[in-house]
Design a protein around this motif. Structure first.
Motif, PDB file in Angstrom:
ATOM      1  N   SER A 155       0.860  -1.183   0.000  1.00  0.00           N
ATOM      2  CA  SER A 155       0.000   0.000   0.000  1.00  0.00           C
ATOM      3  C   SER A 155       0.894   1.230   0.000  1.00  0.00           C
ATOM      4  CB  SER A 155      -0.942   0.013   1.214  1.00  0.00           C
ATOM      5  OG  SER A 155      -0.202   0.141   2.408  1.00  0.00           O
ATOM      6  N   GLY A 156       0.280   2.377  -0.257  1.00  0.00           N
ATOM      7  CA  GLY A 156       1.037   3.624  -0.273  1.00  0.00           C
ATOM      8  C   GLY A 156       2.119   3.615  -1.325  1.00  0.00           C
ATOM      9  N   ALA A 157       1.807   3.094  -2.505  1.00  0.00           N
ATOM     10  CA  ALA A 157       2.770   3.024  -3.614  1.00  0.00           C
ATOM     11  C   ALA A 157       4.042   2.293  -3.193  1.00  0.00           C
ATOM     12  CB  ALA A 157       3.073   4.404  -4.154  1.00  0.00           C
ATOM     13  N   GLY A 158       3.878   1.244  -2.397  1.00  0.00           N
ATOM     14  CA  GLY A 158       5.013   0.434  -1.991  1.00  0.00           C
ATOM     15  C   GLY A 158       5.692   0.877  -0.705  1.00  0.00           C
ATOM     16  N   LEU A 159       5.134   1.861  -0.018  1.00  0.00           N
ATOM     17  CA  LEU A 159       5.738   2.329   1.228  1.00  0.00           C
ATOM     18  C   LEU A 159       5.557   1.332   2.362  1.00  0.00           C
ATOM     19  CD1 LEU A 159       4.755   6.124   1.133  1.00  0.00           C
ATOM     20  CD2 LEU A 159       7.001   5.104   0.645  1.00  0.00           C
ATOM     21  N   VAL A 160       4.499   0.532   2.274  1.00  0.00           N
ATOM     22  CA  VAL A 160       4.247  -0.499   3.285  1.00  0.00           C
ATOM     23  C   VAL A 160       4.042  -1.825   2.553  1.00  0.00           C
ATOM     24  CG1 VAL A 160       2.689  -1.312   5.086  1.00  0.00           C
ATOM     25  CG2 VAL A 160       3.218   1.114   4.917  1.00  0.00           C
TER      26      VAL A 160
END
Length: 105
Positions: free
Chosen positions: A34-39
């Motif tokens: 999620s979060g463009a790969g932040l999590v």
């Protein structure tokens, strides 16, 4: 009588394939993001949480709620991917035949 013997043999084959599938499922791992790969959240085949990766830029005290939301979203993404993989595995075992209501892994 031949039909009954054939059905029994087919049931035994499906049972053997189910055992093999359960072993593959146990070894399966999927990631959700999620979060463009932040999590990123990693789940094992039985749904156990294996790991969580959080980009350091999200470690801001004032934005804890955002991080919490991103964790929930990443978990939901991983769960959806896991469910898809499990359905694929089940189709390979049953030859695409639908499962009876209430049947699960």
């Amino acid at each position: 009588m031949k039909n009954l013997t054939g059905l029994m043999k087919q049931a035994q084959e499906i049972q053997a394939r189910m055992g093999e599938m359960q072993e593959r499922v146990a070894a399966l791992e999927v990631e959700g993001t999620s979060g463009a790969g932040l999590v990123t959240v990693t789940l094992r085949g039985k749904g156990e949480l294996k790991g969580v990766k959080i980009d350091p830029s999200l470690m801001v005290a004032d934005e804890v709620e955002i991080l919490e939301d991103l964790l929930v979203a990443a978990h939901a993404d991983a769960k959806a991917r896991l469910d898809d993989k499990l359905q694929e595995e089940m189709k390979s075992v049953t030859g695409g035949m639908p499962l009876p209501p209430g049947f699960s892994l």
